[in-house]
Design a protein around this motif. Sequence first.
Motif, PDB file in Angstrom:
ATOM      1  N   ILE A 139     -14.079  -2.733  11.559  1.00 16.02           N
ATOM      2  CA  ILE A 139     -13.142  -3.123  10.499  1.00 16.02           C
ATOM      3  C   ILE A 139     -13.871  -3.879   9.401  1.00 16.02           C
TER       4      ILE A 139
ATOM      5  N   ILE B  52     -13.103  -0.399   1.674  1.00 15.03           N
ATOM      6  CA  ILE B  52     -11.945   0.350   2.162  1.00 15.03           C
ATOM      7  C   ILE B  52     -11.020  -0.664   2.818  1.00 15.03           C
ATOM      8  N   ASN B  53      -9.805  -0.756   2.315  1.00 14.19           N
ATOM      9  CA  ASN B  53      -8.876  -1.724   2.884  1.00 14.19           C
ATOM     10  C   ASN B  53      -8.411  -1.251   4.254  1.00 14.19           C
ATOM     11  N   PRO B  54      -8.601  -2.079   5.283  1.00 13.94           N
ATOM     12  CA  PRO B  54      -8.224  -1.632   6.635  1.00 13.94           C
ATOM     13  C   PRO B  54      -6.740  -1.311   6.746  1.00 13.94           C
ATOM     14  N   VAL B  55      -5.919  -2.049   5.995  1.00 14.38           N
ATOM     15  CA  VAL B  55      -4.490  -1.757   6.056  1.00 14.38           C
ATOM     16  C   VAL B  55      -4.223  -0.366   5.490  1.00 14.38           C
TER      17      VAL B  55
ATOM     18  N   TRP C 258       0.812  -1.212   0.000  1.00 17.55           N
ATOM     19  CA  TRP C 258       0.000   0.000   0.000  1.00 17.55           C
ATOM     20  C   TRP C 258       0.846   1.263   0.000  1.00 17.55           C
TER      21      TRP C 258
ATOM     22  N   PRO D 265      -5.939  -8.994   6.133  1.00 19.11           N
ATOM     23  CA  PRO D 265      -4.513  -9.287   5.867  1.00 19.11           C
ATOM     24  C   PRO D 265      -3.651  -9.034   7.099  1.00 19.11           C
TER      25      PRO D 265
ATOM     26  N   GLU E  18      -8.547  -9.546  -4.579  1.00 17.51           N
ATOM     27  CA  GLU E  18      -8.784  -8.379  -3.742  1.00 17.51           C
ATOM     28  C   GLU E  18      -9.257  -7.163  -4.556  1.00 17.51           C
TER      29      GLU E  18
ATOM     30  N   TYR F  35      -6.414   2.106   5.121  1.00 17.45           N
ATOM     31  CA  TYR F  35      -7.110   3.188   5.816  1.00 17.45           C
ATOM     32  C   TYR F  35      -6.622   3.370   7.244  1.00 17.45           C
TER      33      TYR F  35
ATOM     34  N   GLN G 134     -13.350   8.222   0.095  1.00 16.30           N
ATOM     35  CA  GLN G 134     -12.439   7.156  -0.312  1.00 16.30           C
ATOM     36  C   GLN G 134     -12.595   6.775  -1.779  1.00 16.30           C
ATOM     37  N   HIS G 135     -13.841   6.821  -2.264  1.00 18.93           N
ATOM     38  CA  HIS G 135     -14.059   6.240  -3.591  1.00 18.93           C
ATOM     39  C   HIS G 135     -14.431   7.245  -4.662  1.00 18.93           C
TER      40      HIS G 135
END
Lengths: 293, 246, 227
Positions: free
Chosen positions: B115, B123-126, B14, C227, C20, B128, C55-56
Amino acid sequence: MKRNLSDYIVAISVILCSLVLLAALTFALSGYRLKKPKRTLQINYEDVTGIKANSEVRYAGAPAGRVIAMRHLTAKEREASPNKKDAVRVTISLDDGIPALPTDVTATLSSDTMLAPKFVALSAGTPGGNTLANNAAIEGHPAYGLEQITAAAGPLFENANKLLDNLNVTVTGLKGNLDQFMPKLGPLADSLKIDVDNLQNVITNLDGLAKGADSVLGTADQFISTTDKQLQEQLKQLHVTLLNLKVVTTYAKALVETLAEKPNRVIFSGKPATLTPESEILKSSKPLPARRP
Amino acid sequence: MKNYIQLNLSLLYWILIAPFTGQFFKIAPIFRQMVFIGVRAAPMVALTAFSVGVTLAMQAAHSLQSLGAEMYIPDLVMLTLLREMGPVLIAVIVIGRSGSAVAAELGTMKVSEEIEALEVMAINPVQYLVVPRFLAMLVMLPALTIIGNYIGILGGWAVCTFSLDFNTAGYVLRALQSADAWDLYSGMIKSVVFAWIAITIACNAGLNVEGGAEGVGQATTASVVQALLSMLVMNAVLTGIFFFGA
Amino acid sequence: MQPTSGSVKLFGEEITTMKEHEIIRVRQRFGMLFQSGALLASLTVGENVALPLLQHTDKSVDEVEEIVKQKLQMVGLTGFEDLKPDEISGGMKKRVGLARALALDPELLFSDEPTSGLDPIMTAVVDQLTLKLTRGSHMTAVVVSHDMTSAFRIATRMIMLGHGNIVAQGTPDEIRTSSNPEVQQFIKGEADGPVPLNLSQEEHQDHRHVKPRPLFGARHRFHHKTP
């Protein structure tokens, strides 16, 4: 949005602050100077143990600048150098207030105490003559360590040994003479004999003392390789020995003079000589007359 | 352990790769985390560093006075702070304060489904949650270390000036003369590595919480202990590499 | 969380095998309302609703604020933008969650118990809102609910789940007139009937993958490995 703005301001100011501090510390540590030094001096040394970038430079004992660079001489430079033993070139910067240096300035490596860090010590030199140009190269002298002390003390011991030998002969002769006198002088001579015997003892002790000092100096080289503490201890002993020797030689001189001029004064203990007190001899850096004028 | 490696890999993705595919991380949260992780910890760091500087100077004075070598006190304070005490103790403070806070925060978010909600919102938690904290820590821990070093040296100066007859210029000169730039840099490198360890362990613990409020508590404690241990071991390794290596 | 078996298709695409970055695209097309609201406690109500937009989309801050205000107004929470989630009641959180689920104007809305914990009036408001969205703007809503009144009010098609299977399905009228005793017991809310009550631990374990409560509608939760 307002909260974001204050976050930005606070975080950025902390980061900027730390960056400024980091930069300042980096510059200070790596010897970087914003102002280029205006006056420098190159000094060639055989050995610069204990000196590094930022080491102090003192002119006649007072702070005068810093070591800004240090490098090894190349093989060619070493051959071209007047002193073939020179191996390292130290560049020092001189502060603005320092007057032009006379050409007979010597640059030694020195330190305040055994444990204290080394600094480059420039001697005062004699005023009035030519002065060194900016960035001139001069020849440096290595540190005044044990070797220098040994070298300086050597002649002193040689003299002392000679003196003691002479003294021994004189006193032995005196003793022979006294043996002949003795019957005539009776009880007075008896006490005198004891005095002379004592004197001989003193001289024998002196001899041992000087030999001891010699052996200390002889083995001092070995101690250089041992720890500072041991070295310091040995130097302390050596110091005491040298001080004793100084007093003894001064008095011995007086004794020899007396014996040469008026031996009866020793024998019959006439007017007592006003000898220079021991403390004064120790304090003085020059040889003093043993008897006060 | 597998989770931890995965977290590190996706963190690198990321930060290093995703921005080039148009998924640039937001700047504002990074600054918010900087204030939270770094700036708020500054007073504690300052107090710690000052007391460490004072303690070092006093202990050094005690031992060095018997050798008549008080003039080495600034050297000792400076070198110890730059190389070891600065990075390590400030990392300890930041792990104790900010690392635990991050682990608890992420753990609570995990427990209260926040989460999952983020994931469902694509929205990827990593990206964000972890990336801003990671970057903030990576910047702020070294920054705090520098500030802490200065304050620690100030502490040493206070002892030397007020009870040992040093003058300020003498102290500063001795301190600067003793260390070289590499001492400073090695401390900074350590600090960056510690920041990495502290924040990834805290985030990993938080993101893998299971079992409600109790789980959050356990994960927080575990994260602090793990981060401290790894940090100290890493310190030994780095010291070995920097000062005993070839 | 990976499914142990079976398949889940959304918008005609199989999502259990997706990568993903593909699943992110799918997720942006639907909204999800959590039973607890699942608001981010560190953000204000307004920021929570604005989150998917920021975000989007590339909308400006002003545009986003406008949309947030409009969505909050839709769920009856005008002027609550600057409160934190822990300063509002559970029902309000759920409505904020709905506003957030609708922020991107999704094609599909999953609601997990949208009306539980709400008073009857607010339940009616949420139902009307759901109806307005589904009938008016052609959005599909999949609602999981125990609330029969609400379910019959909004549903066009109902599925009752039990024992891990579909017990009954059909239009509201078909369900209401179903001859299945389990369906009748559930609609009328009677304590005695054919639906087993799992009161002990062993009985729960016999139905490990079966929730003891019957569910209406399809309940998909798109967990993916964190992850």
